[in-house]
Design an enzyme around this catalytic site. Structure first.
Site, short mmCIF file in Angstrom:
data_model
loop_
_atom_site.label_atom_id
_atom_site.label_comp_id
_atom_site.label_asym_id
_atom_site.label_seq_id
_atom_site.Cartn_x
_atom_site.Cartn_y
_atom_site.Cartn_z
N SER A 131 -65.46 69.67 -91.80
CA SER A 131 -66.63 70.36 -91.24
C SER A 131 -66.71 71.79 -91.72
O SER A 131 -65.69 72.44 -91.95
CB SER A 131 -66.56 70.37 -89.72
N LYS A 185 -64.25 63.51 -85.98
CA LYS A 185 -65.38 64.17 -86.65
C LYS A 185 -66.72 63.69 -86.07
O LYS A 185 -67.67 64.47 -85.91
CB LYS A 185 -65.32 63.93 -88.16
N HIS A 188 -67.15 65.46 -82.89
CA HIS A 188 -67.50 66.84 -83.25
C HIS A 188 -69.01 66.94 -83.50
O HIS A 188 -69.69 67.83 -83.00
CB HIS A 188 -66.72 67.26 -84.51
N ASN A 189 -69.53 65.99 -84.26
CA ASN A 189 -70.95 66.03 -84.58
C ASN A 189 -71.82 65.75 -83.36
O ASN A 189 -72.90 66.33 -83.22
CB ASN A 189 -71.27 65.02 -85.70
N GLU A 192 -71.97 68.91 -81.70
CA GLU A 192 -72.84 69.75 -82.54
C GLU A 192 -74.32 69.49 -82.19
O GLU A 192 -75.10 70.43 -82.00
CB GLU A 192 -72.55 69.42 -84.01
C1 6PG Z 1 -70.33 69.58 -90.42
C2 6PG Z 1 -71.62 68.86 -90.14
C3 6PG Z 1 -72.04 67.93 -91.22
C4 6PG Z 1 -73.28 67.12 -90.88
C5 6PG Z 1 -74.51 67.91 -90.82
C6 6PG Z 1 -75.79 67.10 -90.79
O1 6PG Z 1 -69.46 69.46 -89.58
O2 6PG Z 1 -70.21 70.26 -91.44
O3 6PG Z 1 -71.46 68.11 -88.95
O4 6PG Z 1 -70.97 67.05 -91.47
O5 6PG Z 1 -73.44 66.16 -91.86
O6 6PG Z 1 -74.47 68.78 -89.74
O7 6PG Z 1 -75.91 66.32 -89.66
P1 6PG Z 1 -77.33 65.74 -89.26
O8 6PG Z 1 -78.14 65.57 -90.51
O9 6PG Z 1 -77.07 64.41 -88.61
O10 6PG Z 1 -77.95 66.74 -88.33
#
Ligand code: 6PG
Length: 473
Positions: A131, A185, A188-189, A192
């Protein structure tokens, strides 16, 4: 080079692959990258820091032959079939003991399948979450490895060298068995997604609720980033309000379409939470809001059909409102982490991944998209109890949540009155109110289930399973 063999190989020289490889080279490793696209191999070599050993090749077999044994290589290709395709083309080129890493956002069940498949061939396969985006990859990402410990030992020095550092501690640690790296991960997302949704709600509350301009929004988010809300996402949000459009006189944020995209990891988090099951309603809401954002035509029609509430007045001074919105964002951000971490706690047990949560929050302190000062608070909570089922049960976290609870209720109530869409904040508050209820109203649901379907129920005053022939009065 002394022995002319390279320490590490990368398959896929897109933005992430190239930058990770350059980061490794900057830390003294000799690296080689493969991409079918010759412009990408050229771009890799020309971007290398002077004095580092970086080579780009357009032939996979050549790259594999030029790697030191046991070979250590990573693929950063789109999730899904491309990963399987790369594996198939690698198998005839590899030897027992080699380590293959998938550094993309693969679904953990795919990773599990690939781990087993390659284990039969004597090849270590590791799913590693990376990430931090383009910048993070180049200067220090947060790295979430899972898989077998022997394979991790082989790549640990390199991963520690390239990872972000917090107080000299690298933001990488072994995070569990089999597909654990990609599972962590994925969650994590999910977090996010939730925090991004919450920040967008704070934006609407300040812009529509209090009429703040982009300059004022910049100042508010910038000041928030200097306090308890300090985080990467709040920091970049402050920057975004200042960005000028290069095509018009507007600020860029004002001319960006409100249809939000997604690549699916937030959805996976919600789907897998349902499977366990674990409740992650703020993540679910964040996914749903991106979906609703796509209903542009219907939303425009509905805007004509349904009038906004007559009274949309916010009952607070601008200064008070900014403070209340700050507190609501803080509250719901903690609740988002709480939901995600509770999911990891449950998944670790249920899927036998042995995910060490104290390590997860340490790895998330730097480099990743959800890095924030709150991770220090959670790290302390796990230091006291490594097996905490939910961080809301930690006294330190409880103190913080309670300190902002009243303002959160005020914001949610006023937003509801004014008809502002703040589903993320609302879901966080509802989760909280359910979680802190020693007795919920779900006894009635049990009664209904037994009434119409003889699904049985348990009693509070005696053990056993009961069924009643419910009477219509
Ligand atoms: C990271 C992000 C990354 C992710 C983007 C796009 O940790 O660097 O999580 O891996 O791919 O944020 O995510 P979306 O297109 O689903 O918003």
């Amino acid at each position: 080079m002394a022995n002319s063999l390279y320490d590490f190989g990368m398959i896929g020289l897109g933005v992430m692959g190239r930058n990770l490889l350059l980061n490794m080279a900057d830390h003294g490793f000799s690296v080689i990258g493969f991409d079918k696209d010759a412009t990408k191999t050229g771009a890799l070599e020309s971007a290398a820091t002077a004095g580092t050993t970086v080579k780009g090749v357009a032939d996979l077999a050549t790259m594999v032959q030029l790697l030191e044994s046991p070979r250590k290589l990573m693929m950063l290709v789109p999730a899904g079939q491309p990963v399987d395709d790369v594996i198939e083309s690698l198998i005839p080129l590899l030897e027992k003991g080699d380590v293959v890493i998938d550094g993309g956002n693969s679904h953990y069940t795919d990773t599990l399948r690939r781990v087993k498949y390659l284990r039969e061939k004597g090849i270590h396969f590791m799913g590693i979450g990376v990430s931090g985006g383009e910048q993070g990859a180049r200067t220090g990402p947060s790295i979430m490895p899972g898989g077998d410990q022997d394979a991790y030992a082989k790549v640990k020095p390199m991963l520690e060298a390239i990872a972000a550092k917090v107080n000299d501690t690298p933001c990488v640690a072994y995070l569990g068995k089999e597909g654990a790296g990609h599972y962590v991960k994925m969650v994590h997302n999910g977090i996010e997604y939730a925090i991004m949704q919450l920040i967008s709600e704070a934006y609407t509350l300040l812009q529509k609720g209090a009429g703040l301009s982009n300059d004022q929004l910049h100042q508010v988010f910038d000041s928030w980033n200097k306090g308890a809300l300090q985080s990467f996402l709040v920091e970049i949000t402050a920057d975004i309000f200042l960005q000028k459009d290069d095509k018009t006189a507007a600020r860029l944020v004002d001319v960006i379409s409100d249809k939000a995209g997604s690549k699916g990891t937030g959805k996976w988090t919600s789907q897998d939470a349902m499977e366990l099951p674990v409740a992650v309603p703020t993540i679910d809401t964040a996914v749903a809001m991106r979906t609703i954002s796509g209903y542009k035509d219907q939303r425009l029609a509905a805007e004509q059909l349904y009038k906004a509430p007559a009274d949309t007045t916010i009952h607070a001074t601008t200064e008070m409102w900014i403070k209340q919105v700050h507190d609501a964002l803080y509250f719901a951000t903690i609740l988002s982490y709480a939901q995600g971490l509770a999911m990891l706690h449950e998944a670790s047990r249920d899927l036998q991944m042995d995910i060490p949560l104290p390590e997860v929050v340490k790895v998330w302190r730097g480099g990743c998209i959800i890095r924030s000062v709150l991770l220090e608070v959670f790290s302390k909570a796990y230091t006291e109890n490594a097996d905490l089922a939910n961080i809301l049960l930690d006294k330190g976290v409880a103190y913080l949540v309670q300190s902002v609870e009243a303002n959160t209720r005020s914001v949610v109530a006023q937003a509801a009155q004014a008809g502002m869409p703040v589903g993320g904040l609302m879901s966080a508050l509802s989760y909280f109110d359910a979680f802190r209820s020693g007795r919920m109203a779900t006894n009635l649901i049990q009664a209904q289930r037994d009434y119409f379907g003889a699904h049985t129920y348990q009693r509070i005053d005696m053990p056993g399973t009961f069924h009643t022939e419910w009477q219509r009065p």
